[in-house]
Design an enzyme around this catalytic site. Sequence first.
Site, PDB file in Angstrom:
ATOM      1  N   ASP A 101       0.841  -1.191   0.000  1.00  0.00           N
ATOM      2  CA  ASP A 101       0.000   0.000   0.000  1.00  0.00           C
ATOM      3  C   ASP A 101       0.877   1.241   0.000  1.00  0.00           C
ATOM      4  OD1 ASP A 101      -2.274   1.520   0.037  1.00  0.00           O
ATOM      5  OD2 ASP A 101      -2.880   0.989   2.072  1.00  0.00           O
TER       6      ASP A 101
ATOM      7  N   ASN B 181       1.568   3.138  -2.975  1.00  0.00           N
ATOM      8  CA  ASN B 181       2.190   3.471  -4.267  1.00  0.00           C
ATOM      9  C   ASN B 181       1.689   4.818  -4.787  1.00  0.00           C
ATOM     10  OD1 ASN B 181       3.332   0.943  -4.183  1.00  0.00           O
ATOM     11  ND2 ASN B 181       1.932   0.023  -5.669  1.00  0.00           N
TER      12      ASN B 181
ATOM     13  N   HIS C  81       3.026   2.689  -9.056  1.00  0.00           N
ATOM     14  CA  HIS C  81       2.844   1.233  -9.181  1.00  0.00           C
ATOM     15  C   HIS C  81       4.080   0.587  -9.804  1.00  0.00           C
ATOM     16  CE1 HIS C  81      -1.087   1.597  -7.649  1.00  0.00           C
ATOM     17  NE2 HIS C  81      -1.632   2.147  -8.711  1.00  0.00           N
TER      18      HIS C  81
ATOM     19  N   LEU D 179      12.510 -19.734  -2.832  1.00  0.00           N
ATOM     20  CA  LEU D 179      11.367 -18.958  -2.336  1.00  0.00           C
ATOM     21  C   LEU D 179      10.066 -19.339  -3.053  1.00  0.00           C
ATOM     22  CD1 LEU D 179      10.516 -16.532  -0.470  1.00  0.00           C
ATOM     23  CD2 LEU D 179      10.687 -15.103  -2.512  1.00  0.00           C
TER      24      LEU D 179
HETATM   25  C1  FPP Z   1      -1.553  -0.082  -3.383  1.00  0.00           C
HETATM   26  O1  FPP Z   1      -1.172   1.248  -3.463  1.00  0.00           O
HETATM   27  C2  FPP Z   1      -1.124  -0.822  -4.564  1.00  0.00           C
HETATM   28  C3  FPP Z   1      -1.941  -1.451  -5.479  1.00  0.00           C
HETATM   29  C4  FPP Z   1      -3.395  -1.496  -5.367  1.00  0.00           C
HETATM   30  C5  FPP Z   1      -1.406  -2.130  -6.677  1.00  0.00           C
HETATM   31  C6  FPP Z   1      -0.068  -2.697  -6.449  1.00  0.00           C
HETATM   32  C7  FPP Z   1       0.404  -3.450  -7.607  1.00  0.00           C
HETATM   33  C8  FPP Z   1       1.678  -3.575  -7.903  1.00  0.00           C
HETATM   34  C9  FPP Z   1       2.774  -2.885  -7.191  1.00  0.00           C
HETATM   35  C10 FPP Z   1       2.071  -4.470  -8.964  1.00  0.00           C
HETATM   36  C11 FPP Z   1       2.531  -5.768  -8.345  1.00  0.00           C
HETATM   37  C12 FPP Z   1       3.685  -6.239  -9.021  1.00  0.00           C
HETATM   38  C13 FPP Z   1       4.164  -7.481  -8.992  1.00  0.00           C
HETATM   39  C14 FPP Z   1       5.437  -7.722  -9.638  1.00  0.00           C
HETATM   40  C15 FPP Z   1       3.486  -8.619  -8.363  1.00  0.00           C
HETATM   41  P1  FPP Z   1      -2.291   2.342  -3.595  1.00  0.00           P
HETATM   42  O2  FPP Z   1      -2.507   2.635  -5.028  1.00  0.00           O
HETATM   43  O3  FPP Z   1      -3.512   1.923  -2.859  1.00  0.00           O
HETATM   44  O4  FPP Z   1      -1.598   3.562  -2.894  1.00  0.00           O
HETATM   45  P2  FPP Z   1      -2.308   4.790  -2.173  1.00  0.00           P
HETATM   46  O5  FPP Z   1      -3.080   4.191  -1.023  1.00  0.00           O
HETATM   47  O6  FPP Z   1      -1.166   5.628  -1.745  1.00  0.00           O
HETATM   48  O7  FPP Z   1      -3.185   5.439  -3.184  1.00  0.00           O
END
Ligand code: FPP
Length: 242
Positions: A21, A23, A38, A132
């Site tokens: 969480d 990103n 992301h 892993l």
């Molecule tokens: C949460 O941050 C993140 C997500 C909902 C998507 C995350 C997906 C990835 C990082 C891709 C995964 C990659 C691999 C290689 C498995 P948010 O968008 O909710 O952040 P915020 O709360 O700050 O808006």
Amino acid sequence: MEKNIDGEILNVPRHVAVILDGNGRWAKKRLMPRNYGHKAGAQAVEQACEDIYNLGVQYFTVYAFSTENWKRSVEEVTGIMNLLRNYLVNSIERSNKNNMRVRVIGDRTALALDIVDAIRKLEDATKQNTGLNFTIALNYGGRDELRRAMTAIAKEVKEGSAELTDITEDFISAHLDTAELPDPDLLIRTSGEERISNFLPWQIAYSEFYFTPVLWPDFKRADFVEAIRYYNKRDRRYGGVK
Ligand code: FPP
């Protein structure tokens, strides 16, 4: 497993699960679009697989896309799906080099066909690996997983291949997407939120929780070590008395 980490003997959890969480906020701080965050998040996941395995963790599960995430803008959903697509297609060689076995949990029926195909190829190409166990939750929702398991069990009972008395806790676990995985010992959520958000509700019944304000793209090896230290301070009793 006991391990010497930076001169400290620590009991390392066998299975660590992470709710990625922060990103979006990470990107916003840099005045960049959410998908930039992301992308950094996906890179952090790849680095985490190496770090966490070197720390002695055997199972690592991440919440990449929930059944609720479809509600985000088309642009954001497309961006995340493209990241996952790239990851799935491009990581066979790297996973094999690192002896890493990759699995995907969640409902595949709503995913694009090429993604479903890429998942199958990656799972297949890495299934002999003994390092892993990395699991990606993709279009995953815990209640949805339980619903699918209940439907499968009801079908077995209806068709006569299972009896009502067969339905033990282990039997239910064996019908979940995580049937091949032990339950998480430690669940981490980054970015200051302290919610489970429908992630592995059955499996985390006895897990320890570690919440940190660090945003996922900033979460590094040192943060995992901190989480493992915190885990070592907990006294896991599973409801019994020690
Ligand atoms: C949460 O941050 C993140 C997500 C909902 C998507 C995350 C997906 C990835 C990082 C891709 C995964 C990659 C691999 C290689 C498995 P948010 O968008 O909710 O952040 P915020 O709360 O700050 O808006």
